[in-house]
Design an enzyme around this catalytic site. Structure first.
Site, short mmCIF file in Angstrom:
data_model
loop_
_atom_site.label_atom_id
_atom_site.label_comp_id
_atom_site.label_asym_id
_atom_site.label_seq_id
_atom_site.Cartn_x
_atom_site.Cartn_y
_atom_site.Cartn_z
N VAL A 150 45.49 42.96 33.00
CA VAL A 150 44.66 42.01 33.71
C VAL A 150 44.70 42.46 35.22
CG1 VAL A 150 44.02 39.86 34.40
CG2 VAL A 150 44.45 40.24 32.31
N GLU A 151 46.02 42.69 35.74
CA GLU A 151 46.27 42.66 37.39
C GLU A 151 45.65 44.20 37.67
OE1 GLU A 151 47.23 40.76 39.37
OE2 GLU A 151 47.67 39.22 38.30
N THR A 152 46.10 45.32 37.03
CA THR A 152 45.64 46.46 37.76
C THR A 152 45.25 47.67 36.74
OG1 THR A 152 48.07 47.32 37.31
CG2 THR A 152 47.19 46.22 39.56
N TYR A 352 42.39 33.05 33.74
CA TYR A 352 43.51 34.13 34.17
C TYR A 352 44.52 34.21 32.85
CZ TYR A 352 47.20 36.84 35.84
OH TYR A 352 48.22 37.78 36.08
#
Length: 368
Positions: A150-152, A352
């Site tokens: 999800v982050e990168t 998230y």
């Protein structure tokens, strides 16, 4: 070109930033009229030298000298080369016409084939490290894979803003919003921790690139988290969250463990689909991310859990009701447990936390 000019131009090299969770588009630079010290990034500008004699910067320097023993000349040099970015200032702003929150739209951006396939490759390439982190921190490999995805997108979109510039812009020139004072304090604290981390790790202050908000590396750690949770998991003598997937995996595992991850426990429970259960969920969904009720309180009110659990044994388990609205669709509700709350320590959004969990589960399923 002088060394000073190179450092001032450094943040312009390459496209401007992406932050995976926000889907930002890259922008390319062009020079403005000759003789001016501003550089245009499409409709935006960056301004070198703004913080050389900025009154708020001077106060910040005084504080860092007094509290942390930084040489004043060293800080003067850093901020003489820090660059104000109107792009950063623009991106940190909430939308001028905020749309309605949509869980289904949000979910579709993360639980999709490109990210799932990239997650499978990441898991296969880092299987031993993930297994080690799972054993040491008690955090499932799927959850670590979900966060990094999800982050990168597994290190694909880490951001290319110079962290010194992003944090200086947000610490000293945060946009005029109702929460400006609180956000200014937050980013000044992050800037202080960034400088301390650079000193502690002997990292070149100008060299670190990240998101427009100052988050760094494969797991997108803010400077405070860098100092508190980042781990030299590959044992090479230094922490490198941008280039070492091993350090990134270990750091995410440690972050979640130290925030209270409960090994072997669920993240969510499903709620039965009857109208009575839905009514209780609607009444109990207060938006708070921490467990404020026990399961007994919900079941005694009439809520039924659509899971094969021992209600007597789990009765005193702390839970929260997670609401997931989608415009023109019935709001979805889930029961979040302690581990769901821990995921919100990474990012407070219910969307998230659930996307992280579901992406990890989808990658695990694709692994076969």
């Amino acid at each position: 070109m002088t060394d000073k000019q190179r450092s001032l131009r450094r943040p312009l090299l390459g496209a401007a930033l992406t932050a995976a969770a926000l889907g930002l588009c890259g922008v390319s630079p062009r020079l403005m009229a000759a003789g001016k010290r501003r550089v245009s990034v499409r409709e935006e500008e960056i301004e070198p030298g703004r913080y050389r004699n900025h009154p708020q910067t001077r106060a910040f320097i005084d504080d860092m000298v007094a509290r942390h023993g930084f040489p004043r000349a060293e800080l003067d040099t850093y901020f003489s080369q820090a660059v104000y970015s109107a792009t950063v200032s623009r991106l940190i702003m909430p939308p001028s016409t905020p749309g309605r929150k949509s869980w289904r739209t949000y979910r579709s951006r993360f639980i999709e084939p490109i990210r799932i396939n990239a997650g499978v490759r990441f898991w296969q390439e880092n299987r031993d490290t993930l297994r080690r982190a799972e054993a040491e921190f008690g955090v499932p490999a799927s959850v670590i894979v979900g966060i990094i995805g999800v982050e990168t997108i597994y290190g694909r979109d880490m951001g290319t803003f110079r962290v010194l510039d992003s944090l200086s812009t947000l610490a000293f020139d945060y946009p005029d919003t109702p929460n400006r004072d609180a956000r200014t304090k937050l980013f000044r604290d992050q800037l202080a921790d960034y400088l301390l981390w650079c000193r502690e790790t002997r990292t070149d202050v100008y060299s670190v690139l990240g998101s427009y908000a100052g988050a760094v590396g494969i797991p997108q750690f803010m400077p405070t988290s860098l100092r508190e949770y980042a781990l030299d998991y590959d044992k090479d003598g230094h922490v490198d969250l941008r280039n070492s997937t091993v350090d990134a995996i270990g750091s995410v595992g440690r972050f979640l463990q130290l925030h209270g991850w409960e090994q072997g426990r669920p993240v969510i429970w499903r709620i039965a689909g009857d109208e009575g259960s839905r009514g209780i969920a609607v009444a109990a969904a207060d938006g708070e991310p921490w467990p404020t009720r026990t399961l007994n309180q919900l079941t005694r009110a009439g809520l039924r859990v659509d899971e094969p659990i021992d209600l007597q044994r789990e009765g005193e388990t702390g839970v929260l009701v997670v609401d997931l609205p989608t415009p023109d669709q019935p709001t979805e509700y889930l029961i979040g447990l302690r581990n769901f709350y821990v995921l919100t320590r990474y990012n407070r959004s219910f969307f998230y936390a659930l996307a992280v969990y579901q992406l990890g589960e989808a990658v695990k399923a694709a692994m076969g």
